[in-house]
Design a protein around this motif. Structure first.
Motif, PDB file in Angstrom:
ATOM      1  N   ALA A 419      66.218  29.485  29.209  1.00  0.00           N
ATOM      2  CA  ALA A 419      64.757  29.375  29.176  1.00  0.00           C
ATOM      3  C   ALA A 419      64.200  28.870  30.502  1.00  0.00           C
ATOM      4  N   ALA A 420      64.781  27.809  31.048  1.00  0.00           N
ATOM      5  CA  ALA A 420      64.286  27.257  32.311  1.00  0.00           C
ATOM      6  C   ALA A 420      64.516  28.229  33.465  1.00  0.00           C
ATOM      7  N   THR A 421      65.684  28.872  33.500  1.00  0.00           N
ATOM      8  CA  THR A 421      65.978  29.835  34.565  1.00  0.00           C
ATOM      9  C   THR A 421      65.074  31.053  34.461  1.00  0.00           C
ATOM     10  N   ARG A 422      64.790  31.489  33.238  1.00  0.00           N
ATOM     11  CA  ARG A 422      63.939  32.654  33.040  1.00  0.00           C
ATOM     12  C   ARG A 422      62.519  32.402  33.546  1.00  0.00           C
ATOM     13  N   VAL A 423      61.978  31.221  33.271  1.00  0.00           N
ATOM     14  CA  VAL A 423      60.637  30.894  33.756  1.00  0.00           C
ATOM     15  C   VAL A 423      60.616  30.863  35.282  1.00  0.00           C
ATOM     16  N   ALA A 424      61.659  30.286  35.897  1.00  0.00           N
ATOM     17  CA  ALA A 424      61.721  30.225  37.359  1.00  0.00           C
ATOM     18  C   ALA A 424      61.820  31.619  37.971  1.00  0.00           C
ATOM     19  N   LEU A 425      62.632  32.486  37.395  1.00  0.00           N
ATOM     20  CA  LEU A 425      62.757  33.857  37.903  1.00  0.00           C
ATOM     21  C   LEU A 425      61.445  34.618  37.745  1.00  0.00           C
ATOM     22  N   GLY A 426      60.710  34.335  36.668  1.00  0.00           N
ATOM     23  CA  GLY A 426      59.446  35.020  36.447  1.00  0.00           C
ATOM     24  C   GLY A 426      58.392  34.697  37.488  1.00  0.00           C
ATOM     25  N   GLN A 427      58.562  33.608  38.234  1.00  0.00           N
ATOM     26  CA  GLN A 427      57.595  33.213  39.254  1.00  0.00           C
ATOM     27  C   GLN A 427      57.981  33.677  40.649  1.00  0.00           C
ATOM     28  N   ILE A 428      59.101  34.384  40.768  1.00  0.00           N
ATOM     29  CA  ILE A 428      59.540  34.924  42.056  1.00  0.00           C
ATOM     30  C   ILE A 428      59.038  36.360  42.186  1.00  0.00           C
ATOM     31  N   ARG A 429      58.427  36.665  43.303  1.00  0.00           N
ATOM     32  CA  ARG A 429      57.928  38.014  43.510  1.00  0.00           C
ATOM     33  C   ARG A 429      59.095  38.993  43.622  1.00  0.00           C
ATOM     34  N   GLY A 458      64.306  25.753  38.802  1.00  0.00           N
ATOM     35  CA  GLY A 458      64.435  26.083  37.388  1.00  0.00           C
ATOM     36  C   GLY A 458      65.867  26.003  36.906  1.00  0.00           C
ATOM     37  N   ILE A 459      66.813  26.459  37.741  1.00  0.00           N
ATOM     38  CA  ILE A 459      68.231  26.383  37.369  1.00  0.00           C
ATOM     39  C   ILE A 459      68.653  24.924  37.215  1.00  0.00           C
ATOM     40  N   ALA A 460      68.206  24.085  38.154  1.00  0.00           N
ATOM     41  CA  ALA A 460      68.534  22.657  38.068  1.00  0.00           C
ATOM     42  C   ALA A 460      67.904  22.020  36.843  1.00  0.00           C
ATOM     43  N   ALA A 461      66.666  22.426  36.517  1.00  0.00           N
ATOM     44  CA  ALA A 461      66.019  21.887  35.325  1.00  0.00           C
ATOM     45  C   ALA A 461      66.785  22.280  34.066  1.00  0.00           C
TER      46      ALA A 461
END
Length: 538
Positions: A419-429, A458-461
């Motif tokens: 979940a945390a990694t997915r949100v972080a990836l979603g914010q990368i262009r 996000g990965i660290a979170a």
């Protein structure tokens, strides 16, 4: 137009490394449900009897209702908290931003014991009010206690996925809305809230699945749920077939929740949740400053101050009574080693799942891999542990090993990292990754040199969430730990079940303190310090 179609086609073609490792992760995650099917299939008469029983339907409805209420409670608390800390001039917001995440460090069963001791019918509060003529407080058992206790100690799941999304919002969109004459509330409701939807869904899904699988808090608060019935079947009547059928019902409910969450994101784009390189202006609270501060203070009092105060009270009484503190060092070492390995393994396993879910959601296997990754989290730790024991006995070397314990943690808490990694990836262009591919770099190298560094927060979170939850996990630890291996969680539970909670106070306090360290390190207020940024980059 041709270029856009080419890029869209590239996004539906998953890179081989992500597909292979994603399928491997999904295959391992399917071990517990396969075990349940095999175990339940050994007695079809029991299957039909349990499924036809009215009590099964009642337990399922109660579990679903509790999960929904706790999720709504957690979102209702986390959304205003995140907004106040990240976007307003709330007094002391940096310190408060650290404190509001700390309830995640308190195990749910410890939180339930604290609430019962402090707010129960014969608790510390009632004893303090007794001179005023208050003989008995309202009962905390059942629905009210279960919703409040689980909500207080799970809302940080939503908060930790919400705060990066709030930080990544583009202030130009809000300014554009204001230029059209929309007020702050209209802008928030029609512009900002839709952009926060992915983070709210991801965090809410974690809360819902955690509530469905929780046993310690619901058992102490005398709330009848599927998890409590499963544990009673295993531990009291030793009826593993009945417990397996009930666990299948629980797994079906959890997978339905996951499928609904994935379906709600299907076909929706959230590319607007990206920053413009500058921070949004702080919103002035004005006369609402002190009511907002009172709200934040109440949440911190229930989730942080009260557990520390009550545990400190028990610790003082225990030390005065001469309770033994021997062996605490070994328990601390055992918890840190197991939690650290679990966080590392889970963060690595979550990356291909998140890449498939975000960058290649059009691929036929992406959704299947993502849904499969949630199966272990939806099941009680005891069921996952028994499934791994069943498999490891046939594999030989893994049985009674530390790596089997780490595998159990990874199966249970993989969705937190996803979940945390997915949100972080979603914010990368995506254009940044496409540019790297255009320079001739292979897919795995683009992920290692572009995607991972940009999504590192996000990965660290996600790794921090896994570390925290692993420190608190109890049933899987009891069954999968090597002989003589002790953690803080098992030490707390062992003393509590023997009615020596004063003896459990010290390991419980140490457990809470150790669990707060990742939250402090990953807090935005702390990571802004230059020395910590230099250490993190190194």
């Amino acid at each position: 137009m041709i270029a856009s179609r080419f890029i869209a086609a590239r996004r539906t073609v998953a890179p081989p490394w992500a597909l292979v490792f994603g399928l491997m992760v999904a295959a391992v995650c399917l071990v517990p449900p396969v075990y349940l099917v095999v175990r339940a299939g050994q007695s079809m008469e029991t299957v039909s009897e349990v499924l036809a029983a009215r009590s099964t339907l009642e337990l399922a409805v109660r579990s679903i209702a509790l999960s929904g209420l706790v999720t709504a409670f957690a979102i209702a608390v986390a959304l205003p908290l995140g907004w106040l800390v990240e976007r307003t001039d709330l007094p002391g917001r940096r310190t408060l931003g650290v404190l509001v995440a700390l309830p995640l460090a308190v195990p749910s069963y410890v939180g339930a014991l604290v609430f019962i001791s402090a707010l129960g019918p014969r608790g510390l509060l009632q004893q303090a009010l007794e001179p005023l003529g208050v003989d008995r407080l309202p009962s905390i058992y059942g629905w009210p206690g279960a919703v409040v206790v689980l909500g207080v100690f799970t809302y940080p799941y939503v908060l930790l996925t919400l705060r990066p999304a709030l930080q990544g919002l583009d202030p130009r969109i809000e300014e554009l809305s204001a230029s059209f004459g929309h007020g702050r509330w209209t802008t928030f409701r029609r512009v900002i809230l839709p952009q926060l939807r992915p983070a709210l869904l991801s965090g809410g899904l974690l809360v819902a699945l955690y509530t469905l699988a929780d046993f310690g808090a619901v058992a102490l608060l005398r709330f009848d749920s599927l998890t409590r019935a499963i544990f009673i079947s295993y531990q009291a009547s030793f009826d593993r077939s009945r417990a397996a059928v009930l666990a299948l019902v629980l797994a079906a409910i959890a997978l339905t929740v996951v499928v609904l969450e994935v379906w709600s994101r299907a076909g929706r784009r959230h590319d607007a949740v990206r920053g413009s390189g500058r921070a949004a202006a702080r919103i002035t609270l004005g006369r609402w400053r002190w009511p907002a501060l009172a709200f934040v203070g109440l949440v911190i009092a229930l989730g942080v101050a009260m557990p520390i105060g009550v545990l400190g009270y028990w610790l003082v009484r225990g030390l005065a009574a001469g309770e033994a503190t021997r062996g605490i060092g070994a328990a601390v070492t055992g918890s840190l080693v197991a939690a650290g390995l679990a966080a590392l393994v889970t963060a690595v396993a979550a990356l291909p799942v998140a890449v498939l879910a975000v960058r290649h959601r059009g691929h036929a296997l992406s959704r299947a891999v993502e849904v499969a990754s949630y199966t272990g989290y939806a099941l009680p730790g005891l069921i996952v542990a028994l499934a791994l024991v069943f498999v490891s006995i046939r594999l030989g070397p893994l049985y009674q090993s530390l790596w089997l314990l780490v595998a159990g943690y990874a199966l249970l808490f993989l969705p937190q990292a996803v979940a945390a990694t997915r949100v972080a990836l979603g914010q990368i262009r995506p254009s940044m990754e496409e540019a790297a591919r255009g320079l001739g770099r292979p897919a795995w190298q683009v992920t290692a040199t572009v995607t991972v560094p940009l999504a590192s927060r996000g990965i660290a979170a996600g790794a921090a969430l896994v570390f925290l939850t692993t420190m608190k996990e109890l049933p899987a630890t009891l069954l999968l730990s090597p002989t003589g291996y002790e953690t803080l969680a098992t030490r707390v539970w062992g003393a509590s079940t023997e009615a020596f909670f004063t003896r459990a106070a010290l390991p419980a306090i140490v457990l809470v303190i150790l669990s707060t360290l990742p939250l402090l390190l990953l807090s935005p207020q702390v990571t802004r310090r230059r020395w910590l940024r230099r250490w993190w980059r190194a």
